[in-house]
Scaffold this active site. Structure first.
Site, PDB file in Angstrom:
ATOM      1  N   HIS A   1       0.809  -1.214   0.000  1.00  0.00           N
ATOM      2  CA  HIS A   1       0.000   0.000   0.000  1.00  0.00           C
ATOM      3  C   HIS A   1       0.844   1.266   0.000  1.00  0.00           C
ATOM      4  O   HIS A   1       0.359   2.334  -0.372  1.00  0.00           O
ATOM      5  CB  HIS A   1      -0.925   0.014   1.223  1.00  0.00           C
ATOM      6  CG  HIS A   1      -2.008  -1.012   1.169  1.00  0.00           C
ATOM      7  ND1 HIS A   1      -3.033  -0.971   0.251  1.00  0.00           N
ATOM      8  CD2 HIS A   1      -2.217  -2.133   1.917  1.00  0.00           C
ATOM      9  CE1 HIS A   1      -3.837  -2.010   0.431  1.00  0.00           C
ATOM     10  NE2 HIS A   1      -3.360  -2.736   1.430  1.00  0.00           N
TER      11      HIS A   1
ATOM     12  N   GLU B   1      -5.526 -13.252   5.068  1.00  0.00           N
ATOM     13  CA  GLU B   1      -6.509 -12.172   4.932  1.00  0.00           C
ATOM     14  C   GLU B   1      -7.587 -12.526   3.912  1.00  0.00           C
ATOM     15  O   GLU B   1      -8.350 -11.657   3.491  1.00  0.00           O
ATOM     16  CB  GLU B   1      -5.810 -10.874   4.525  1.00  0.00           C
ATOM     17  CG  GLU B   1      -5.033 -10.961   3.226  1.00  0.00           C
ATOM     18  CD  GLU B   1      -4.410  -9.644   2.809  1.00  0.00           C
ATOM     19  OE1 GLU B   1      -4.603  -8.643   3.520  1.00  0.00           O
ATOM     20  OE2 GLU B   1      -3.733  -9.623   1.769  1.00  0.00           O
TER      21      GLU B   1
ATOM     22  N   ASP C   1      -9.038  -7.082   5.823  1.00  0.00           N
ATOM     23  CA  ASP C   1      -9.328  -7.823   4.600  1.00  0.00           C
ATOM     24  C   ASP C   1      -9.897  -9.208   4.896  1.00  0.00           C
ATOM     25  O   ASP C   1     -10.718  -9.720   4.125  1.00  0.00           O
ATOM     26  CB  ASP C   1      -8.073  -7.934   3.738  1.00  0.00           C
ATOM     27  CG  ASP C   1      -7.765  -6.647   2.989  1.00  0.00           C
ATOM     28  OD1 ASP C   1      -8.727  -5.935   2.637  1.00  0.00           O
ATOM     29  OD2 ASP C   1      -6.589  -6.344   2.758  1.00  0.00           O
TER      30      ASP C   1
END
Length: 334
Positions: free
Chosen positions: A122, A231, A257
């Site tokens: 990210h 996740e 997630d």
């Protein structure tokens, strides 16, 4: 050689017989004299030889001293303090690194954190910038982990070659993906990682790069952690198989997630989500692997350890910075 029974000398270690070109003799007759290399000399009751300080002999990956003249002064490039703390059940705490500065990475090391996760998924980082953050993290005294951008050979190999202590791998769904990761991240006979002297071992001039290829590979396999991220429902359904795989060192749970993948986004108290956490923890511990959990709530860190997680990751450095200043300003301004 160095005299084992020699008395201490304030100018260094005393030698029975100095070697040519090493050491500088001092005696009582040199009081007040100006030495061309070490300046003013103080009164000495005995003659001694000043030698440069010798660094302690390095240790191998089992903590044993590496003895012999060939190892004197060698630098240990690879020492995974996070792994040591996990093995010693010291409940390490880390954070995600998003701000993107070597100074910030170094400063985080002065907070008492045990590891940081340089976010290549990210965050806007690539391997070249991550290298600077790894150096800053090591200067700060904490273990640098990195979250990879993708399950691919370049994404895995480059981060390991610049010296991260472990990889957190997102978006894992299948056992086949994890086997692919093991092949990329671990040397033979566990995986198929490509071999090359790099920054991780000072391009072959620091341990374990100074050792034979088999020793080098064994140390790297032991000291670099491969941590798939649970996740997705797919990873959860295969967690018992994944945690039993050789080359997998632990699991990192991404609660946001994972809850989204389960159809209960953000419902961390939901019975199904709590059951999933228990399933992952039990699978890890049954197979001798560690389990790391992420939270954005500082009060949940102690609770996570009480539940049985081996390490906790708290928040993002950027969010912590913003909140800290908000709290200060709210207190000042009333």
């Amino acid at each position: 050689g160095i005299s084992d029974g020699a008395e201490d000398c304030p100018f260094g270690r005393r030698l029975r017989k100095p070697r040519r070109g090493r050491g500088f003799p001092h005696s009582q007759s040199t009081v007040g004299a100006e030495h061309p290399h070490i300046g003013k000399l103080e009164t000495q009751r005995r003659t001694c030889w000043r030698v440069p300080p010798v660094l302690p002999a390095p240790e191998d990956y089992r903590g044993r001293r590496l003895l012999g003249a060939s190892h004197i002064g060698k630098v240990i490039q690879m020492k995974n303090t996070l792994k040591e703390k996990l093995q010693n059940h010291q409940q390490p705490i880390g954070t995600f690194f998003e701000l993107g500065s070597a100074n910030v990475a170094e400063a985080l090391g002065k907070t008492g954190l045990d590891f940081i996760i340089i976010d290549n998924e990210h965050g806007p980082f690539e391997a070249e910038s991550t290298l600077d953050y790894v150096r800053g993290t090591l200067l700060g005294g904490v273990s640098p982990l990195a979250r990879v951008r993708a399950i691919s050979r370049p994404a895995v190999l480059k981060l390991l070659d610049i010296g991260v202590h472990g990889l957190i791998v997102p978006d894992v769904h299948t056992v086949e993906q994890v086997q692919e990761l093991v092949n990329y991240a671990k040397y033979a006979p566990i995986g198929k990682r490509g071999f090359c002297p790099t920054r991780k071992d000072c391009w072959g001039f620091a341990y374990p790069g100074t050792e034979s290829v088999p020793v080098n590979m064994a140390v790297n396999n032991a000291e670099t952690l491969l941590i798939p991220q649970c996740e997705t429902v797919g990873c959860l359904e295969n967690i018992e198989t994944i945690t039993a795989m050789e080359g997998v060192d632990g699991i990192f749970i991404g609660p946001f997630d994972l809850s989204i993948s389960m159809g209960i986004p953000g419902q961390f108290d939901h019975p199904d989500f709590q059951a999933a956490l228990k399933r992952v923890r039990e699978a890890c511990h049954k197979n001798g692997k560690f389990c790391i959990y992420f939270t954005v709530n500082p009060d949940a860190i102690a609770d996570g350890f009480q539940q049985g997680f081996d390490a906790m990751a708290y928040g993002l450095d950027a969010a912590v910075l913003v909140q800290a200043y908000r709290n200060i300003l709210a207190k000042v301004r009333g």
